[in-house]
Design an enzyme around this catalytic site. Structure first.
Site, short mmCIF file in Angstrom:
data_model
loop_
_atom_site.label_atom_id
_atom_site.label_comp_id
_atom_site.label_asym_id
_atom_site.label_seq_id
_atom_site.Cartn_x
_atom_site.Cartn_y
_atom_site.Cartn_z
N HIS A 148 0.86 -1.18 0.00
CA HIS A 148 0.00 0.00 0.00
C HIS A 148 0.90 1.23 0.00
O HIS A 148 2.07 1.16 0.39
CB HIS A 148 -0.98 0.01 1.17
CG HIS A 148 -0.40 -0.37 2.50
ND1 HIS A 148 0.32 0.50 3.29
CD2 HIS A 148 -0.42 -1.54 3.16
CE1 HIS A 148 0.70 -0.11 4.40
NE2 HIS A 148 0.28 -1.35 4.35
N HIS A 187 1.45 2.35 10.86
CA HIS A 187 2.04 2.25 12.19
C HIS A 187 2.00 3.60 12.92
O HIS A 187 1.70 3.67 14.11
CB HIS A 187 3.49 1.77 12.09
CG HIS A 187 3.65 0.28 12.10
ND1 HIS A 187 3.38 -0.50 11.00
CD2 HIS A 187 4.07 -0.58 13.07
CE1 HIS A 187 3.62 -1.77 11.29
NE2 HIS A 187 4.03 -1.85 12.54
#
Length: 607
Positions: free
Chosen positions: A479, A486
């Site tokens: 992606h 994160h």
């Protein structure tokens, strides 16, 4: 009971109104998607130009997984990219099934023909894109995934990207340097010098910057702040947050909980030590490996670790490679759940505005299902999925920014005379800024990597490359780069913890002395790092939680899969999500309370 039924509906309506009143911003990309073009002339038998093809190259965008030419590294067809975007916009699974995946002409094949020794010898399959429709889903709590946004990402010809790529290339060369020895490293010293000499750091006043870009200005750098975040506490004490190192008190008597590294999960415990990856082993350092990964080769799980019988098969976070390993396999809210458990056991005070803080004989009740451990522990995980949905919309539907590994491919193509560099004029300034001693070290590093037997099918192949060495065989996830999953989760989870706990509380030992630990250079134990604190300086809950968010976010940069802007803009996005959820949940409690939340950019918000 009927009255309760109507009251419950009214509370839900009020929460919906809070969410509805949030302004949905305009989402703006950096405008590069169709900017860079490739012009091919078609000539007749007389040599006359009969037609000019002028199609976008999409070199500034995420194209991983789509068919790339194995010789040039370019997209085979811009039409494939448009099909990719059509599936993203519609959210229709049928559109994505029509999007070609893998090497040219091999769409739909489980195990295509690969170019690299690693992919061939392991007979790997193709790797699909991840949750490209998540940003189109709706939620029943918190800000809608499309009600918050991120500013445009840096462009290929920007001074900011130059700084980011100096940083990323330097970090790749430093993966095995212990954090405790950064002050002794010539590579760190060179990185500081190159970063401080870059226009973004040295002379930002000469640049025409947007307000968002001005907020991202940083530096100058020194050993204490290089490769760190820019929030409160990031440059205080050791590099790694205490919440990624220390343990807490086990059931019954046990060793010093600060240094044993075990966190109590009820009656069981987990170890803060991470699996030790083999040092000096990076990936995607040959053209064949790079182009296979861009074509979607699923080489995940092929990294190598120290023998499990080695005494240091698991160790404390001692090097950037250890941190990269942590963020390779962590459950996204893992570090923040651990931090919450540590603070609860350490009896870190709650925010002064919360109820049930007085002794039991006065309050006559304790926090548990509300304003206690279960409440905080569940909420710190609850915000993670909302963060992922919001950042997926930014990634796929707005910015579609290329990953650092793809910039490394552009740099290699520009420098390698055997590769087609048509249409790469835009990165000339970047290459000139990187060229010299930094790229010379990159070439030397990659040549050493390419002596490994998994690197080439052709012994006569050119092992010289300018590619960005990756910590993971598969490089980045499937992606786009901006924002970072994160980091968005980090921003959301840490904001929840700062809301519930007294953020100004100082971490001190049982005798009231400030403490700070870091891993020994070999990671075998924790050692005192008091020397990293200035006089009258101490580690605080806010500072160590901010540092925790930065460690996890920038840990992805150490792996080579993200840029600095991915970190800083994403934690801000996550912060907005958490604040929105807290605003709505405030309506559901009968107690009179408040939370004072310190923000990443300074100042506080009172809920």
């Amino acid at each position: 009971m009927p009255d309760r039924k109507f009251r419950a509906r009214e509370i839900r309506r009020q929460a919906a109104e809070v969410a509805f009143e949030r302004k949905h911003p305009e989402h703006i990309s950096n405008g590069e998607e169709f900017k860079y073009r490739i012009i091919n002339e078609e000539k007749n038998c007389k040599g006359e130009v009969t037609r000019k093809n002028n199609k976008p190259s999409h070199i500034a965008n995420f194209t991983k997984g789509l068919p790339h030419d194995v010789n040039t590294g370019s997209l085979v067809s811009s039409d494939d990219y448009q099909q990719f975007v059509a599936g993203i916009d519609s959210g229709d699974v049928r559109d994505f099934k029509d999007t070609p995946l893998g090497p040219p002409g091999q769409d739909g094949e489980r195990c295509p023909n690969w170019e690299s020794q690693l992919a061939q010898s392991n007979k790997v399959s193709v790797r699909a894109w991840e949750s490209q429709g998540a940003g189109l889903t709706f939620d029943l709590e918190g800000p809608d995934a499309q009600s918050i946004t991120m500013p445009p990402a840096p462009k290929l010809d920007s001074a900011e990207l130059i700084t980011e790529m100096i940083e990323n290339y330097s970090m790749a060369l430093l993966r095995d340097c212990p954090f405790a020895r950064f002050g002794e490293s010539q590579t760190v010293e060179r990185a500081i010098r190159l970063l401080n000499d870059s226009p973004w750091i040295k002379c930002p006043d000469t640049l025409s910057l947007s307000d968002a870009e001005k907020k991202r200005l940083r530096g100058p750098f020194c050993t204490q702040n290089v490769f760190r975040g820019i929030t409160t506490g990031d440059d205080v004490g050791p590099y790694i947050s205490q919440f990624l190192l220390i343990g807490n008190q086990p059931l019954g008597n046990g060793p010093d909980p600060s240094t044993d590294g075990f966190i109590r999960y009820g009656s069981v415990r987990i170890d803060q030590r991470v699996r030790t990856a083999k040092e000096n082993l990076d990936f995607m350092t040959t053209w064949e490996a790079w182009v296979d990964v861009q074509n979607g080769a699923d080489v995940r799980g092929l990294e190598t670790y120290v023998d499990v019988n080695d005494p240091l098969a698991y160790r404390f976070l001692a090097t950037p490679r250890d941190l990269a390993t942590y963020v390779h396999y962590d459950a996204l809210y893992e570090a923040y759940l651990n931090a919450c458990l540590l603070m609860l056991e350490m009896r870190v005070p709650f925010d002064p505005g919360l109820p049930f803080r007085l002794p039991d004989h006065i309050d006559k009740q304790q926090g548990f299902a509300q304003f206690g451990g279960p409440h905080i522990l569940s909420l710190v995980t609850e915000v993670a999925t909302r963060a992922l949905k919001a950042v997926r919309f930014q990634k796929f539907n707005v910015h579609r920014r290329l990953r650092p590994e793809a910039v490394g491919g552009l740099v290699h193509r520009f420098k390698d005379e055997s590769r087609d560099n048509k249409g790469l004029e835009v990165i000339e300034t970047l290459v000139k800024a990187l060229d010299g001693e930094l790229l010379a070290e990159v070439v030397k590093h990659n040549e050493l990597q390419n002596q490994n037997p998994d690197r080439s099918c052709d012994p006569s192949a050119n092992m010289r490359s300018y590619l960005l060495a990756m910590a993971f065989p598969e490089g980045s996830p499937m992606h786009p780069s901006y924002g970072a999953g994160h980091a968005t989760v980090a921003g959301a989870c840490v904001t929840i913890l700062k809301a519930f706990f007294d953020h100004s509380w100082e971490l001190r030992d049982t005798n009231g002395n400030p403490y700070a630990y870091e891993a020994s250079p070999d990671g075998s134990c924790l050692q005192s790092a008091i020397q990293t604190l200035k006089p009258h300086e101490a580690l605080t809950v806010e500072g160590e939680l901010n540092k925790l968010a930065s460690n996890i976010s920038i840990g992805r940069n150490w792996a080579g899969v993200h840029y600095f802007t991915d970190y800083i803009e994403s934690i801000r996005l996550g912060e907005e999500i958490a604040l929105g959820i807290l605003e709505e949940q405030k309506l559901t409690y009968g107690e009179n309370f408040s939370m004072t939340v310190p923000l990443f950019d300074g100042g506080t918000v009172r809920i």
